[in-house]
Design an enzyme around this catalytic site. Structure first.
Site, short mmCIF file in Angstrom:
data_model
loop_
_atom_site.label_atom_id
_atom_site.label_comp_id
_atom_site.label_asym_id
_atom_site.label_seq_id
_atom_site.Cartn_x
_atom_site.Cartn_y
_atom_site.Cartn_z
CB SER A 119 -0.87 0.05 1.26
OG SER A 119 -1.61 -1.11 1.39
CG HIS A 140 -1.61 -0.30 -4.45
ND1 HIS A 140 -2.02 0.97 -4.16
CD2 HIS A 140 -1.99 -1.07 -3.39
CE1 HIS A 140 -2.60 0.97 -2.98
NE2 HIS A 140 -2.60 -0.24 -2.50
CD GLU A 152 -2.07 3.97 -6.74
OE1 GLU A 152 -2.30 5.17 -6.64
OE2 GLU A 152 -1.74 3.26 -5.76
CG ASN A 190 -3.23 3.82 -0.10
OD1 ASN A 190 -4.46 3.82 -0.19
ND2 ASN A 190 -2.53 2.71 -0.06
N1 3HC Z 1 -15.67 -8.89 -2.85
C1 3HC Z 1 -16.18 -9.08 -4.08
N2 3HC Z 1 -17.20 -8.36 -4.57
C2 3HC Z 1 -17.75 -7.45 -3.75
C3 3HC Z 1 -17.29 -7.21 -2.46
C4 3HC Z 1 -16.20 -7.99 -2.01
N3 3HC Z 1 -15.68 -7.81 -0.78
N4 3HC Z 1 -18.03 -6.22 -1.89
C5 3HC Z 1 -18.92 -5.86 -2.82
N5 3HC Z 1 -18.75 -6.58 -3.94
C6 3HC Z 1 -19.48 -6.46 -5.19
C7 3HC Z 1 -20.89 -6.90 -5.05
O1 3HC Z 1 -21.01 -8.29 -5.28
C8 3HC Z 1 -21.58 -6.10 -6.11
O2 3HC Z 1 -21.35 -6.68 -7.38
P1 3HC Z 1 -22.48 -6.64 -8.50
O3 3HC Z 1 -22.72 -5.18 -8.79
O4 3HC Z 1 -21.84 -7.37 -9.63
O5 3HC Z 1 -23.65 -7.32 -7.90
C9 3HC Z 1 -20.82 -4.76 -6.12
O6 3HC Z 1 -19.56 -5.06 -5.52
C10 3HC Z 1 -21.52 -3.71 -5.33
O7 3HC Z 1 -21.70 -4.23 -4.02
P2 3HC Z 1 -22.94 -3.94 -3.09
O8 3HC Z 1 -24.15 -3.61 -3.94
O9 3HC Z 1 -23.08 -5.04 -2.11
O10 3HC Z 1 -22.48 -2.74 -2.24
P3 3HC Z 1 -22.20 -1.26 -2.65
O11 3HC Z 1 -22.94 -0.82 -3.84
O12 3HC Z 1 -22.36 -0.55 -1.37
O13 3HC Z 1 -20.66 -1.27 -3.06
C11 3HC Z 1 -18.37 -1.14 -2.62
C12 3HC Z 1 -19.69 -1.76 -2.21
C13 3HC Z 1 -17.98 -1.61 -4.02
C14 3HC Z 1 -17.33 -1.61 -1.62
C15 3HC Z 1 -18.54 0.44 -2.62
O14 3HC Z 1 -19.08 0.85 -1.40
C16 3HC Z 1 -17.25 1.18 -2.85
O15 3HC Z 1 -16.84 1.38 -3.98
N6 3HC Z 1 -16.60 1.62 -1.75
C17 3HC Z 1 -15.32 2.32 -1.80
C18 3HC Z 1 -14.22 1.32 -1.66
C19 3HC Z 1 -12.86 1.95 -1.72
O16 3HC Z 1 -12.67 3.15 -1.61
N7 3HC Z 1 -11.82 1.10 -1.90
C20 3HC Z 1 -10.46 1.55 -1.92
C21 3HC Z 1 -9.89 1.54 -0.54
S1 3HC Z 1 -8.19 2.00 -0.52
C22 3HC Z 1 -7.36 0.58 -0.81
O17 3HC Z 1 -7.92 -0.47 -0.95
C23 3HC Z 1 -5.89 0.71 -0.91
C24 3HC Z 1 -5.23 -0.01 0.20
O18 3HC Z 1 -3.84 -0.02 -0.09
C25 3HC Z 1 -5.44 0.58 1.55
#
Ligand code: 3HC
Length: 494
Positions: A119, A140, A152, A190
């Protein structure tokens, strides 16, 4: 190079998600874990994630079997000897990563590309531990890896340029968009995201607003997919803490020092979703115990008051008779005076006959009203304000009467950071915007957001934040300042 056999080392949430992404793209995957127990957990992640897709009708049972059939799970690293690419997704501890890369360097064929999903740790340090630093990159992914569309690709000063290009092309084959960047702590996403999350915890600790209210403000007001605390729980508080530490080590910016609250939660083992509890979880359902207010008359002052007056009148509330003037408004009769403002309202409150009746109102988008209570606001006026805006169809976000309230205080420094990042020559405007849209699911990148809010408004908001908090990095970035002075409404894209 054709990547057909890919190794993934570490099958926690991220590693298992990455393995799934490769297997879905028809590559053969060798998943490696340290022991049988960890391997079983990794298998569980893969089965649950693909099982959910079947339940939702996104995959057939046969497709799921094919995907899982492409993944071989093992506890033996030597099984990676024929891999074309190995992606590491083990915990964020540099010593572990260096030792793993030394090992992989001895096991894998000379042309294998070794990638780290770190990360924020130094890709260069990991590359330097191998005899093939030119074939080591950062790759990433973002959580949840099967969903988020960004990768990334991090090249170091010694990475062969062809390798960055090949990995970027591979990301395209996986259905992702690659943004190629250099090796700086936090890369693009990040570096911009984590300080904002850290700042949210600081605002909560300072009592500016509560967890649920901050999350609601950013989700419903700004339109982010998740509020900061829900996102911290998704990322993992331990990961967030580590990333903040690495950012702080590189920048010495005190905004990057992990918040004490994060440390406390991590030490207590409350890591977020992966441990079942973090900022959220295991809490008893909250009874709706808020007392309703008795106040039915109100007054609204400040720029843009008419629309709110209309909404409240349509909802059956009466504007108090002597309502017009700002100073000396008939606060006593109204019970509550809503002052529309994007700055603290205490200076307006003290000009009222009864300052206890004033609540600042800052509308964010068309769904959220931040309600700023001053040191003089009465509980009754605060309750009345919340009732009024709720009936008017808005979500109330109670907060302290501080510069930027909640939303601008969180949003503007993030936008400022993006301007500084671009101005420092690290990434282009288009890459930064794409990275935030695709990596975090934002509707718009920071430059698009800046341009839609108005450069001058953000610059002025930053000045107000700086004046109040005296935080050096809240001072508007020189590029932003200059563009406003030049009367520009957009960033020059070259
Ligand atoms: N694994 C696989 N698929 C998942 C999942 C998981 N953990 N969580 C959700 N999904 C899928 C669902 O199956 C659904 O797929 P579909 O549209 O094909 O049916 C889709 O994602 C949307 O899920 P939901 O309808 O259940 O839920 P939301 O619409 O609330 O979306 C989310 C969930 C995609 C997590 C959305 O809230 C989001 O985009 N959040 C932001 C996440 C983010 O910012 N991530 C980056 C974090 S930083 C990082 O990771 C870097 C690291 O280095 C720290």
């Amino acid at each position: 190079m054709a990547f057909e056999r890919v190794g993934v080392v570490g099958l926690g949430t991220m590693g298992a998600g990455i393995a799934e992404v490769f297997a879905r793209a028809r590559l053969r995957v060798i998943g490696v874990e340290a022991d049988a127990e960890a391997l079983a957990r990794g298998r569980g992640h893969l089965e649950r994630s693909t099982g959910r897709a079947v339940d939702k009708g996104k995959l057939t049972a046969d497709e799921r079997d094919e995907i899982l059939g492409r993944v071989t799970l093992t506890t033996s690293r030597t099984d990676l000897r024929d891999a074309d690419l190995v992606v590491e997704a083990i915990p964020e501890i540099l010593d572990y990563k260096v030792s793993l890369f030394k090992d992989l360097d001895g096991i894998c064929k000379p042309e294998t590309v070794l990638a780290t999903n770190t990360s924020s740790l130094s890709v260069t340090a990991v590359a330097a531990a191998t005899g093939r630093p030119g074939r080591v990159v950062g790759m990433h992914f973002f959580n949840p890896a099967p969903v988020m569309r960004l990768v990334e690709v991090v090249g170091t000063v010694v990475t062969e340029p062809g390798v960055v290009r090949e990995i970027a092309e591979l990301a395209g084959r996986l259905g992702k968009t690659a943004v190629a960047v250099g090796d700086r702590a936090g890369f693009v996403v990040n570096r911009l995201l984590l300080p904002y999350l850290n700042h949210a915890t600081a605002l909560m600790e300072q009592g500016v607003a509560g967890r649920d209210d901050i999350d609601a403000a950013m989700r419903l007001g700004v339109g982010l997919p998740m509020g900061p605390f829900a996102l911290l729980d998704l990322i993992g508080l331990d990961t967030a803490y580590e990333v903040m530490g690495v950012l702080f080590d590189e920048t010495r910016d005190r905004r990057h020092a992990p918040s004490p609250l994060l440390r406390e939660l991590v030490t207590a083992g409350l890591l977020g979703r992966k441990s079942g509890r973090g900022f959220y979880g295991e809490e008893p359902a909250r009874a709706e115990d808020r007392q309703r207010s008795e106040v039915v008359a109100f007054d609204v002052t400040g720029p843009g008051a008419d629309e709110l007056v209309e909404r409240l009148s349509a909802a059956g509330f009466k504007r108090s008779a002597d309502a017009d003037a700002d100073a000396d408004a008939g606060a006593g009769a109204a019970g509550v005076v809503l002052r529309l403002a994007d700055r603290p309202v205490i200076e307006h409150a003290v000009r009222l006959r009864d300052p206890a009746t004033m609540v600042g109102v800052h509308l964010v988008g068309d769904r959220v009203a931040e309600l700023a209570t001053t040191v003089l606001t009465s509980d009754e006026a605060a309750r009345a304000a919340a009732d009024l805006v709720t009936v008017a169809g808005l979500v109330p976000v109670p907060c302290k009467d501080r510069a930027g309230f909640v939303v601008d205080a969180l949003l503007f420094p993030y936008l400022n950071d993006a301007v500084r990042m671009h101005d420092a020559g690290y990434a282009s405007i288009d890459d930064i915007d794409a990275a935030m849209r695709l990596g975090c699911g934002y509707l718009a990148g920071p430059f698009e957001t800046l341009e839609s809010l108005g450069l001058a408004r953000v610059r002025d908001g930053l000045r107000a934040l700086y004046a109040e908090y005296r935080e050096p990095s809240f001072a508007p970035a020189p590029l932003l300042d200059q563009l406003v002075t030049a009367g520009a409404s957009e960033f020059p894209r070259r």
